[in-house]
Structures are given as C-alpha cells and as structure tokens.
Design a protein around this motif. Structure first.
Motif, short mmCIF file in Angstrom:
data_model
loop_
_atom_site.label_atom_id
_atom_site.label_comp_id
_atom_site.label_asym_id
_atom_site.label_seq_id
_atom_site.Cartn_x
_atom_site.Cartn_y
_atom_site.Cartn_z
N ASP A 105 -17.30 -34.40 47.55
CA ASP A 105 -18.49 -33.55 47.47
C ASP A 105 -18.27 -32.12 47.92
OD1 ASP A 105 -19.81 -35.82 46.60
OD2 ASP A 105 -20.66 -36.30 48.56
N THR A 302 -23.54 -28.80 46.15
CA THR A 302 -24.00 -28.88 44.76
C THR A 302 -23.15 -27.99 43.87
OG1 THR A 302 -26.27 -29.37 45.44
CG2 THR A 302 -25.97 -28.46 43.22
N ARG A 303 -22.81 -26.81 44.35
CA ARG A 303 -21.96 -25.90 43.57
C ARG A 303 -20.56 -26.47 43.40
NH1 ARG A 303 -23.47 -19.93 46.16
NH2 ARG A 303 -25.52 -20.57 46.94
N ARG A 305 -19.72 -29.67 43.27
CA ARG A 305 -19.73 -30.76 42.29
C ARG A 305 -19.90 -30.21 40.88
NH1 ARG A 305 -23.11 -32.85 46.15
NH2 ARG A 305 -24.90 -32.66 44.76
N ALA A 306 -20.72 -29.15 40.74
CA ALA A 306 -20.91 -28.54 39.43
C ALA A 306 -19.61 -27.95 38.91
CB ALA A 306 -22.00 -27.47 39.50
N ARG A 307 -18.85 -27.31 39.79
CA ARG A 307 -17.59 -26.74 39.37
C ARG A 307 -16.58 -27.83 39.00
NH1 ARG A 307 -14.67 -22.98 43.68
NH2 ARG A 307 -14.43 -25.00 44.70
N ALA A 309 -17.27 -30.69 37.78
CA ALA A 309 -17.68 -31.33 36.52
C ALA A 309 -17.46 -30.44 35.30
CB ALA A 309 -19.14 -31.75 36.61
N ALA A 310 -17.30 -29.15 35.54
CA ALA A 310 -17.20 -28.19 34.42
C ALA A 310 -15.87 -28.38 33.67
CB ALA A 310 -17.29 -26.79 34.97
#
Length: 310
Positions: A105, A302-303, A305-307, A309-310
């Motif tokens: 995370d 959150t940032r 995990r977003a990175r 997943a990108a």
C-alpha cells in the motif's frame, strides 16, 4: 490503507500519571468514524525471538517475568503489569504488520509505537521494546529469505526527543540509516549518536523546523538510498506539548508530514508510520495531530496504489 491498534491493552497507571493512555482509543475511534478508507486491525504480539532482533534475550525475559532491576523499571516510567508486557509486544507487532502492509500500500500506520528510548538491554522514557529497530531488522530478514536484494532501511525520527535507544541499538549498522530531528535541550540528557542528528534550539517555529527538515532529507538522500523507511511522526514538537520545547503549530506539523510523505512517494519508498510521543496540555490536540498524520498517510497511500495500477 491499513492501520493497527493495541489500545485494548490498557496499562493500570496510578491516578495523575502523565502518560496520556486515552489518546490511543480516542485516535482509533476518530479514524473509525471519519476515515472509512482506513482498515483498522489488531496486530500480532511480537515473540521473544522477534524481539531478540534488537534486544538481549535476558532483557526480554526480565520484562516478561517481572524481574527487571528496580532502577530499570523506574526508568521505563510504568509500573510492571501483564498489560504492560502485552501492550509492549503488540506495539512492536503493530509496526511489523504496518511494515508488511506498506510494501503493498505504500504506507501503513501503527496507531501507537515509536518507542525509541528502548535500548538493547533496558527501557526508558515510557518505552519497553524498540519497535522501529525490531521491525527494520525483521523486514531485512524477510527480504533476504524471499530472495530480494539487500534491503536498506531509513528510520526518520521526528519526535521531539532524540531516538537514543534506536541510535544505540543500530550503531555501526550501515544497512539502517538513523535520522533524528529533535529538541537540543530536551530529554534524554545524554544523547546517542545517530547517523544524522539535527538538534534544534528551544522555541523553534514552523518555518525554521521545516527548513531544517528539508536540509536533513536532502542529506539523507545524499548518504542513503533506502528501499524501506519507518517514520516516527511525534506530536510532541507542538507548541502546547507539556514535554516538548519547540513551537510548531498544528498546521506546521501537518506540513512536516506532507514533506515526508512526498519525499517517500517521489522515491517510491514504502514506509511504516508510528505515532510516537504526544503530551499536549489538551489531549484532544494530540489526537488531532495524530489524526492528521493518519489522514495524510491514507491520502498518499491512495496515490501509491493508483500509480502501481497504472
């Protein structure tokens, strides 16, 4: 984001004791009510073998069996109890669990921890076992077992008091970099030697503190390339803290957290976050500062995990 708590294990302290035990329950309750993106869990209890990564087996047994020398027990600042032993094990376990979660995370939190005055063979300053030193060495051992490269760790200690126990335990260990930004004239009277110590004068305000932090992170950058970090986000640099001598505001401490989390994020360094000290004249202020740290960590997680997943 994951956060770990151990406030079910409440120490039976004498009336009027200055340790703010209630802050841990209050913090957990606020997170449960206001941060639905944070998953709250009770941690494992650290075993004797795990604690021996940073502590002598004799000391661990003395703590467990109520056979500490009276002067050592007095230095800890708590009377011995079974709850003291269990809470201390769980507090280490919470940093370990947060460390493991952080590799997925980006960030995870121990809602207590930061017990940096615990040495290999003694405790002190409300600290029984040193959660950061234990977790750092365990993460290195687990990385080695999994076949990953050697794991360099940075401990970024921004409690108002120097992390003397951490510095002592890890002295000479080039695989773990210790940074302590602390009040120059505050406890402990006898400081240990961290890899990077930044002593600050009484009355240091937001601007001077953040300038010193920027310089310290730049020096850490030049001297160490960690693959993992442990961040001690003490609330006690606040201007209203009874045991601090600095003059940071709530907003200044929030800016401190943002600097650290941004620094970690830009370098893709996962980190476990421990709350460390906080002894404000108003316990609600301490809880607010810790809450702000957890909220900021959740946002940066959150940032992360977003990175990923990108």
């Amino acid at each position: 984001m994951h956060a770990y708590y151990s406030d079910r294990f409440v120490l039976p302290l004498p009336e009027g004791h200055r340790f703010p035990m209630a802050k841990y329950r209050m913090l957990r309750e606020r997170i449960a009510a206001e941060l639905p993106q944070v998953t709250l869990s009770e941690p494992q209890a650290a075993s004797d073998g795990v604690l021996a990564l940073a502590h002598s087996p004799q000391y661990v047994q003395q703590v467990a069996t109520n056979t500490l020398p009276p002067l050592v027990q007095r230095a800890i600042g708590f009377p011995w109890s079974e709850q003291m032993v269990e809470r201390s094990r769980r507090s280490v376990g919470a940093t370990i669990d947060a460390a493991r979660a952080a590799f997925t995370d980006g960030l995870a939190c121990n809602l207590a921890g930061g017990t940096h005055h615990a040495f290999a063979e003694k405790g002190g300053g409300f600290c029984v076992f040193n959660d950061a030193a234990v977790a750092a060495r365990l993460m290195q051992a687990e990385a080695h077992r999994s076949g990953r490269r050697h794991l360099q760790v940075a401990i970024i200690d921004l409690d108002v008091h120097q992390g003397d126990g951490t510095a002592s335990i890890l002295a000479g260990d080039e695989s773990i970099f210790t940074l302590s930004l602390h009040g120059e004239k505050n406890y402990p009277a006898h400081k240990q030697l961290s890899d990077l110590d930044v002593p600050l004068p009484d009355g240091t305000d937001d601007a001077a503190y953040l300038h010193a932090l920027d310089a310290a992170l730049a020096e850490l950058d030049a001297r160490c390339q960690p693959g993992f970090a442990i961040y001690l986000a003490g609330a006690d640099p606040h201007e209203g803290d009874r045991l601090g001598r600095l003059k940071l505001t709530v907003d200044g401490l929030a800016a401190r957290d943002e600097r650290v989390f941004r620094w970690l994020h830009e370098r893709r360094i996962p980190a476990a976050v421990a709350m460390a000290g906080g002894y404000n004249q108003h316990i609600e202020t301490t809880v607010q500062i810790h809450f702000n740290t957890v909220a900021a960590a959740a946002s940066w997680s959150t940032r992360w995990r977003a990175r990923a997943a990108a």
